[in-house]
Motif scaffolding. Structure first.
Motif, PDB file in Angstrom:
ATOM      1  N   ASN A  43       0.832  -1.215   0.000  1.00  0.00           N
ATOM      2  CA  ASN A  43       0.000   0.000   0.000  1.00  0.00           C
ATOM      3  C   ASN A  43       0.856   1.250   0.000  1.00  0.00           C
ATOM      4  O   ASN A  43       0.585   2.215  -0.714  1.00  0.00           O
ATOM      5  CB  ASN A  43      -0.896   0.035   1.244  1.00  0.00           C
ATOM      6  CG  ASN A  43      -2.000  -0.987   1.155  1.00  0.00           C
ATOM      7  OD1 ASN A  43      -2.410  -1.357   0.063  1.00  0.00           O
ATOM      8  ND2 ASN A  43      -2.459  -1.450   2.296  1.00  0.00           N
ATOM      9  N   THR A  44       1.902   1.236   0.856  1.00  0.00           N
ATOM     10  CA  THR A  44       2.731   2.426   0.998  1.00  0.00           C
ATOM     11  C   THR A  44       3.422   2.750  -0.319  1.00  0.00           C
ATOM     12  O   THR A  44       3.408   3.902  -0.759  1.00  0.00           O
ATOM     13  CB  THR A  44       3.775   2.200   2.103  1.00  0.00           C
ATOM     14  OG1 THR A  44       3.113   1.667   3.241  1.00  0.00           O
ATOM     15  CG2 THR A  44       4.458   3.487   2.469  1.00  0.00           C
ATOM     16  N   HIS A  46       2.536   1.938  -3.271  1.00  0.00           N
ATOM     17  CA  HIS A  46       1.518   2.415  -4.198  1.00  0.00           C
ATOM     18  C   HIS A  46       1.166   3.873  -3.916  1.00  0.00           C
ATOM     19  O   HIS A  46       1.155   4.716  -4.817  1.00  0.00           O
ATOM     20  CB  HIS A  46       0.276   1.532  -4.084  1.00  0.00           C
ATOM     21  CG  HIS A  46      -0.836   1.956  -4.974  1.00  0.00           C
ATOM     22  ND1 HIS A  46      -0.818   1.738  -6.341  1.00  0.00           N
ATOM     23  CD2 HIS A  46      -1.993   2.598  -4.692  1.00  0.00           C
ATOM     24  CE1 HIS A  46      -1.912   2.237  -6.869  1.00  0.00           C
ATOM     25  NE2 HIS A  46      -2.650   2.751  -5.885  1.00  0.00           N
ATOM     26  N   ASN A  47       0.901   4.174  -2.633  1.00  0.00           N
ATOM     27  CA  ASN A  47       0.501   5.533  -2.263  1.00  0.00           C
ATOM     28  C   ASN A  47       1.595   6.538  -2.575  1.00  0.00           C
ATOM     29  O   ASN A  47       1.326   7.658  -3.026  1.00  0.00           O
ATOM     30  CB  ASN A  47       0.158   5.602  -0.771  1.00  0.00           C
ATOM     31  CG  ASN A  47      -1.207   5.007  -0.489  1.00  0.00           C
ATOM     32  OD1 ASN A  47      -2.097   5.088  -1.320  1.00  0.00           O
ATOM     33  ND2 ASN A  47      -1.353   4.407   0.664  1.00  0.00           N
ATOM     34  N   LEU A  48       2.850   6.145  -2.313  1.00  0.00           N
ATOM     35  CA  LEU A  48       3.955   7.070  -2.536  1.00  0.00           C
ATOM     36  C   LEU A  48       4.109   7.376  -4.019  1.00  0.00           C
ATOM     37  O   LEU A  48       4.303   8.527  -4.401  1.00  0.00           O
ATOM     38  CB  LEU A  48       5.260   6.486  -1.978  1.00  0.00           C
ATOM     39  CG  LEU A  48       5.371   6.510  -0.452  1.00  0.00           C
ATOM     40  CD1 LEU A  48       6.689   5.890  -0.001  1.00  0.00           C
ATOM     41  CD2 LEU A  48       5.265   7.925   0.089  1.00  0.00           C
ATOM     42  N   MET A  50       1.766   7.213  -6.231  1.00  0.00           N
ATOM     43  CA  MET A  50       0.625   8.024  -6.627  1.00  0.00           C
ATOM     44  C   MET A  50       0.851   9.492  -6.287  1.00  0.00           C
ATOM     45  O   MET A  50       0.454  10.387  -7.018  1.00  0.00           O
ATOM     46  CB  MET A  50      -0.649   7.546  -5.912  1.00  0.00           C
ATOM     47  CG  MET A  50      -1.182   6.205  -6.360  1.00  0.00           C
ATOM     48  SD  MET A  50      -1.637   6.204  -8.087  1.00  0.00           S
ATOM     49  CE  MET A  50      -3.186   7.102  -8.014  1.00  0.00           C
ATOM     50  N   ARG A  51       1.485   9.750  -5.127  1.00  0.00           N
ATOM     51  CA  ARG A  51       1.703  11.136  -4.716  1.00  0.00           C
ATOM     52  C   ARG A  51       2.996  11.709  -5.271  1.00  0.00           C
ATOM     53  O   ARG A  51       3.327  12.868  -5.012  1.00  0.00           O
ATOM     54  CB  ARG A  51       1.751  11.231  -3.191  1.00  0.00           C
ATOM     55  CG  ARG A  51       0.437  10.869  -2.551  1.00  0.00           C
ATOM     56  CD  ARG A  51       0.489  11.052  -1.069  1.00  0.00           C
ATOM     57  NE  ARG A  51      -0.640  10.369  -0.449  1.00  0.00           N
ATOM     58  CZ  ARG A  51      -0.913  10.424   0.828  1.00  0.00           C
ATOM     59  NH1 ARG A  51      -0.151  11.138   1.624  1.00  0.00           N
ATOM     60  NH2 ARG A  51      -1.944   9.786   1.321  1.00  0.00           N
TER      61      ARG A  51
ATOM     62  N   LEU B 217      -0.819   6.431   4.692  1.00  0.00           N
ATOM     63  CA  LEU B 217       0.043   5.859   3.661  1.00  0.00           C
ATOM     64  C   LEU B 217       0.007   4.341   3.691  1.00  0.00           C
ATOM     65  O   LEU B 217       0.189   3.689   2.670  1.00  0.00           O
ATOM     66  CB  LEU B 217       1.496   6.310   3.876  1.00  0.00           C
ATOM     67  CG  LEU B 217       1.858   7.742   3.540  1.00  0.00           C
ATOM     68  CD1 LEU B 217       3.318   8.006   3.857  1.00  0.00           C
ATOM     69  CD2 LEU B 217       1.595   8.017   2.071  1.00  0.00           C
ATOM     70  N   PHE B 218      -0.205   3.779   4.894  1.00  0.00           N
ATOM     71  CA  PHE B 218      -0.165   2.331   5.055  1.00  0.00           C
ATOM     72  C   PHE B 218      -1.388   1.639   4.478  1.00  0.00           C
ATOM     73  O   PHE B 218      -1.361   0.441   4.235  1.00  0.00           O
ATOM     74  CB  PHE B 218      -0.075   1.964   6.541  1.00  0.00           C
ATOM     75  CG  PHE B 218       1.278   2.238   7.147  1.00  0.00           C
ATOM     76  CD1 PHE B 218       2.381   2.453   6.336  1.00  0.00           C
ATOM     77  CD2 PHE B 218       1.443   2.260   8.513  1.00  0.00           C
ATOM     78  CE1 PHE B 218       3.622   2.703   6.886  1.00  0.00           C
ATOM     79  CE2 PHE B 218       2.689   2.503   9.066  1.00  0.00           C
ATOM     80  CZ  PHE B 218       3.779   2.727   8.254  1.00  0.00           C
ATOM     81  N   LEU B 219      -2.479   2.393   4.314  1.00  0.00           N
ATOM     82  CA  LEU B 219      -3.736   1.757   3.951  1.00  0.00           C
ATOM     83  C   LEU B 219      -4.023   1.951   2.470  1.00  0.00           C
ATOM     84  O   LEU B 219      -3.490   2.867   1.849  1.00  0.00           O
ATOM     85  CB  LEU B 219      -4.866   2.363   4.784  1.00  0.00           C
ATOM     86  CG  LEU B 219      -4.729   2.090   6.276  1.00  0.00           C
ATOM     87  CD1 LEU B 219      -5.764   2.868   7.054  1.00  0.00           C
ATOM     88  CD2 LEU B 219      -4.856   0.609   6.559  1.00  0.00           C
TER      89      LEU B 219
END
Lengths: 394, 363
Positions: A43-44, A46-48, A50-51, B217-219
């Motif tokens: 998830n992290t 992916h999120n990073l 994305m941002r 960020l973890f989710l």
């Protein structure tokens, strides 16, 4: 019946085997944790992406570009984030060291006061402990900062003490010692006195073991420690000249400025932790069995000897482990300074730097690692101390 | 045989003068200390009392009514609603009152040892009141109660919610961690020790920071968590580590014979823990648990850092409100008094409990 068979005689089912069960439970736990961690990492990442945040510690080399309220080492706005990290760490250590010194002195005084013969002192000490340990430390910090120090007058109407200390809205101004020509001789004299005192103690101990004759080591050592530096001062001149803060125009020049944030934080942490240290000290002294004191009286030890030779060594054994954990608590609580803008590790690095760079994971991990390292080092030292100090019984 | 006249015991007179001679003026040092303490009292007590009570302003409705020279308690009176409820909608505040009332009233039977079926009542209480409180406070549109989003929760109510949920979540987790730390299985032991030492080694403020910036960020992207829930997770994980160490102390105090006896009876691990070891161990550490709860209660004030409006935040915000600038001392003194009441009350309760348990242990 052989092992591996149940009462009914049939072969034992493999899933009732405790060894297999234990192994399975552990494998399942580790697997679950690994899966959970993997999910979080996935998830992290992916999120990073994305941002658009690149992870890694490369940002530490970048120039910070902001000013810092209090720096113990040289710092310019063009310096790197790594240097900001060091400055934050030093600021944390500064406030922790100041707090530990004041809290220890006050805590021991109050703790002994709680056991005083004098009923008034006993009552006042109890009042102190109950008041300060039952109010959240953050509230105490805010009280000293917003209600007391922010309400101080402007520099021109400063509160003054002895013409050398000034307290106003900009902070606490104290005289600054500047090494003069007598500095090195004074330092040497102090070193010689210290060495002499240690040798003296060693010699006195050996002599007492041999002949049983005591020697007033403490008094002679004190005399040495005072007389030698004093002699150095008389011969070579003063070790320091004091630079006094002076009002010039609208502000003070010279001397040391202690920021209101630092003063409020130190004051609140010291007063708060002192209440806990006092309880630790009281418990430690009370843990010495009364028979020990009676035995000391029976041996005709003087009250001073009783305290120094019988009570303190046994009390300290009980006091030191919880005392260290109070020091650790104080160090961790110093992070509350972030709430009033004191540039400590949390406020500066996990606050300002995080906001500037967006490197949440790296900054918080580094901040936590520092506290973890301090905690673990001190607990390892404590374990070593406990093993050394543990009563050796037959 | 003529009995000799029996002597009466020497009269023990407890008079004030004698008490003072023994306690306050028994020697030169003692006398000096007494005089020093009296000087301190004389120097500080009258001005403080004067500021707090005698010169204070109690009645009025605005800043203009405040008299100089003493505290102005009008400020507290004017903002009292906010200190209690935060920004909870005015017309919905009865829900908070009702929650508090039902929690207290329903708990009352637990404090009477002769109440029939106390155990069943306790189980029902701890399972159902959280649901009831959640429904009353949050609403979520169930049975006609409109939703009050957690952003509007605040004041003492939020402080109590964080403290209550914190302890309710941390206690079971802490017990599990304590059991894991004493487990025979090395992998589980290592996991638990790492977890406990990690949270105990870092300040709560960094944990709150972590929960507010790193948790999102973890989710997965589409999963967003409420700010309050994030803070609650941080508080629960943090306090569970401390509770685990408290519970471990109790587990270590149980004699080995108890473990062996449970084993000999053929109880499984969970049966022997649940039926033999934990009931004894937990009773031993009740004072420690209460002390952890006091620490947790004081720690709730840290949520100001991540922008939740608990009691302390509400007071702090009121003191920086331009309308009431310059009354921060009153605000902080009032907040300190409230925290003191809670913490001091709980610590007295813990001491009383400790005494009662010590009596029960003695036989």
């Amino acid at each position: 019946m052989t092992p591996g068979e149940t009462l009914r005689g049939g072969p034992r089912r493999w899933f009732y085997d405790p060894k297999i069960r234990a192994l399975a439970a552990q494998i399942l736990t580790v697997l679950a944790i690994a899966l959970f961690a993997g999910w979080i990492v996935h998830n992290t990442v992916h999120n990073l992406t994305m941002r658009g945040i690149t992870s890694g510690f490369g940002f530490l080399g970048n120039s910070a570009g902001f000013g810092i309220l209090q720096t113990l080492i040289d710092y310019r706005e063009t310096d790197s984030f790594a240097r900001v990290f060091v400055i934050g760490l030093l600021n944390t250590l500064l406030v922790a060291a100041l707090g530990i010194v004041f809290a220890t002195v006050l805590g021991f005084l109050v703790g002994i006061g709680r056991l005083a013969e004098n009923a008034l002192i006993r009552g006042l000490s109890a009042l102190y402990v109950e008041t300060f340990r039952n109010i959240p430390p953050l509230l105490q910090i805010f009280f000293w900062y917003f209600a007391v120090l922010r309400a101080m007058p402007s520099p021109r109407q400063s509160h003054e003490l002895l013409g050398a200390f000034f307290l106003n809205i900009r902070g606490l101004y104290v005289p600054r010692p500047i090494p003069a020509e007598g500095f090195v001789p004074a330092l040497l004299a102090l070193g010689i006195a210290l060495a002499a005192a240690l040798t003296l103690r060693h010699w006195a101990r050996r002599r007492q073991e041999r002949t049983g004759e005591p020697f007033p080591t403490g008094r002679v050592a004190l005399l040495l420690l005072i007389a030698l530096p004093l002699a150095a001062r008389l011969i070579f001149g003063a070790p320091f000249t004091w630079e006094l803060p002076q009002l010039q125009g609208f502000n003070f020049r010279g001397g040391w400025v202690l920021l209101p944030e630092l003063v409020a934080l130190t004051l609140a942490l010291s007063l708060y932790t002192a209440a806990f240290i006092a309880e630790t000290v009281r418990a430690g002294i009370q843990s010495v069995p009364h028979g020990q004191i009676e035995a000391a009286i029976a041996l005709r030890l003087t009250p001073r000897q009783r305290l120094r030779l019988i009570v303190l060594p046994q009390a300290m054994r009980v006091i030191i482990p919880p005392l260290t954990s109070q020091y650790l608590n104080l160090t961790k609580n110093s992070s509350l300074g972030a709430a009033i803008g004191y540039p400590d590790l949390v406020g500066l690095f996990a606050g300002t730097v995080l906001n500037q760079t967006g490197q949440a994971i790296e900054t918080i991990a580094m901040t936590m690692a520092v506290y973890l390292l301090i905690s673990l080092t001190i607990s390892l030292m404590m374990n070593w101390y406990n093993r050394r100090m543990a009563l050796v019984e037959r | 045989m003529p009995s000799s006249p029996s002597l009466r015991p020497p009269a023990v007179r407890i008079d004030a003068l004698r008490w003072m001679r023994e306690n306050l003026f028994s020697g030169p040092v003692n006398t000096a200390l007494t005089l020093f303490a009296l000087y301190l009292l004389w120097r500080f007590v009258p001005p403080v009392l004067d500021w707090l009570f005698f010169s204070a302003t109690w009645q009025g409705s605005s800043r203009a009514d405040c008299q100089p020279g003493g505290a102005c308690w009008i400020f507290i009176g004017q903002r009292f609603g906010q200190f209690l409820y935060g920004f909870y909608p005015l017309e919905q505040r009865w829900r908070v009152d009702l929650t508090a009332l039902s929690i207290v009233v329903l708990a009352a039977p637990l404090f009477f040892s002769r109440f029939p079926q106390r155990r069943r009542w306790a189980i029902g209480y701890f399972l159902l009141t959280p649901l009831l409180a959640w429904w009353l406070l949050y609403g979520a549109g169930i049975l006609g109660l409109e939703t009050v989003p957690t952003e509007q929760w605040g004041g003492l109510m939020l402080t109590l919610v964080i403290a209550a949920v914190g302890i309710a979540g941390a206690l079971p987790l802490g017990i599990l961690l304590a059991l894991g730390r004493r487990s025979q299985l090395p992998a589980i032991r290592v996991v638990c020790i790492t977890f406990i030492e990690f949270w105990r080694g870092v300040p709560l403020i960094t944990v709150l920071f972590m929960s507010s910036v790193m948790l999102p960020l973890f989710l997965p992207e589409q999963m967003s968590i409420d700010k309050l829930v994030r803070a609650l997770i941080a508080v629960i994980l943090f306090e569970a580590a401390y509770l685990a160490e408290v519970v471990r102390g109790g587990l270590q105090a149980i004699p080995k014979g108890q473990y062996e006896a449970a084993h000999a009876l053929g109880l499984s691990y969970w049966q022997s823990m649940g039926l033999v070891i934990l009931p004894q161990a937990l009773r031993l550490v009740i004072p420690g648990i209460v002390n952890t709860f006091i620490a947790l209660f004081k720690d709730t004030s840290l949520v100001i850092i991540i922008g939740l409006a608990d009691f302390f935040t509400a007071v702090h915000r009121a003191t920086v409100d331009p309308e009431w600038l310059g009354f921060s001392t009153e605000g902080y003194v009032f907040a300190a008094f409230v925290y003191f009441l809670f913490c001091f009350g709980m610590s007295r309760y813990s001491i009383a409990l400790e005494k009662r348990l010590a009596r029960a242990q003695k036989r």
